[in-house]
Design an enzyme around this catalytic site. Sequence first.
Site, short mmCIF file in Angstrom:
data_model
loop_
_atom_site.label_atom_id
_atom_site.label_comp_id
_atom_site.label_asym_id
_atom_site.label_seq_id
_atom_site.Cartn_x
_atom_site.Cartn_y
_atom_site.Cartn_z
N ASP A 99 0.82 -1.21 0.00
CA ASP A 99 0.00 0.00 0.00
C ASP A 99 0.85 1.26 0.00
OD1 ASP A 99 -2.42 1.61 0.36
OD2 ASP A 99 -1.73 1.88 2.42
N LEU A 117 -6.75 5.58 3.54
CA LEU A 117 -6.96 6.75 2.69
C LEU A 117 -5.75 7.06 1.80
CD1 LEU A 117 -8.65 9.10 5.32
CD2 LEU A 117 -9.77 7.78 3.52
N ARG A 118 -4.71 6.22 1.88
CA ARG A 118 -3.53 6.52 1.07
C ARG A 118 -3.86 6.47 -0.42
NH1 ARG A 118 -0.10 3.65 3.55
NH2 ARG A 118 1.02 5.29 4.65
N ALA A 119 -4.73 5.56 -0.83
CA ALA A 119 -5.08 5.47 -2.25
C ALA A 119 -5.70 6.77 -2.75
CB ALA A 119 -6.05 4.30 -2.47
N VAL A 170 -2.79 9.38 -3.08
CA VAL A 170 -1.89 9.06 -4.19
C VAL A 170 -2.59 9.27 -5.53
CG1 VAL A 170 -0.67 7.18 -5.34
CG2 VAL A 170 -0.46 7.48 -2.87
#
Length: 337
Positions: free
Chosen positions: A160, A241-243, A246
């Site tokens: 991830d 929430l990283r997606a 990014v």
Amino acid sequence: MPDSHFPLAAVVGADDLKLALCLAAIDPAIGGVLIEGPRGMAKSTLARGLADLLPSGQFVTLPLGASEERIVGSLDLDAALGEGRAEFSPGLLAKANGGVLYVDEVNLLPDHLVDLLLDAASSGVNHVERDGVSHRHASRFVLIGTMNSEEGELRPQLLDRFGLNVALDAQPQPAQRAEIVRRRLGFDADPDGFLSSWSVEQEALRTRCQSARTLLLDIPLDDAALEQISQRCFAAQVDGLRADLVWLRAARAHAAWRASARIEDEDIEAVAGFVLRHRQRQATPPSTAPQSPPPREADQPGAPRQQNEGAGDWGQLPAQAQPVGARREPPQWPKKS
């Protein structure tokens, strides 16, 4: 230029990967690119070619056996205590500043070292501390990791943290294979002549990346794009929430790549696969638990007993008659012989 790298503009095919690499070069805060594919797919050639598009042109390879101190650098405590200053010996993260840090078979690195690399790649800063003495320095680089999933996987938490993920096609078409070999042989036989023949295309690619980096911060991270991305991430059931972050940054980098003043739908769509490939949950297969079979004829009241009845009912105990009101003891497991 430090070394002669095979020019990225001359790479045959691999268009998705070339785009992902350029986007990471435009905005290193995307968090690097993880390339998946078998050996012999020119992953290192592509990574080296990217270095020529960056300001420093620096290309640093991290060996698998590298220690943490070699990666982050070291502090001389004797100098700090005796002379009142911290004497810092740079590591690989300092050397990669402004260029590319390449990690082949990143899935074989210890997890804590992968974490360390990803921290520096996303923050752009390397922080070294030892016995109360600390040192910080800029460490803005494009992290390129490669892996062959047949040799081991990365934990989902580490997957991830890689911004983008691209899988290479292991079976290019015959004509494409022949052209790849032809260009490689041409470069090996006469690197300077090959670079000269591709100089116009390579300079155009370098100029486009530089212009996109200049334009990047003028493109707003607008709410309309964020709302669409968040809806897509929710539908894909990605964790955390990283997606979202990014994807928004990658879409902005793609808009800069197109020299657009704002993020459009095509920018969001162009990077969707790079962002979701390693984060999207796999669909849960339908349950294959055995259903209770319908009563057999032999189970009906008054039915005659069949020979070898119950031979296929593994784990079932035969019914035992119990006196009314008697205490029922739990079945005992057979003792091991």
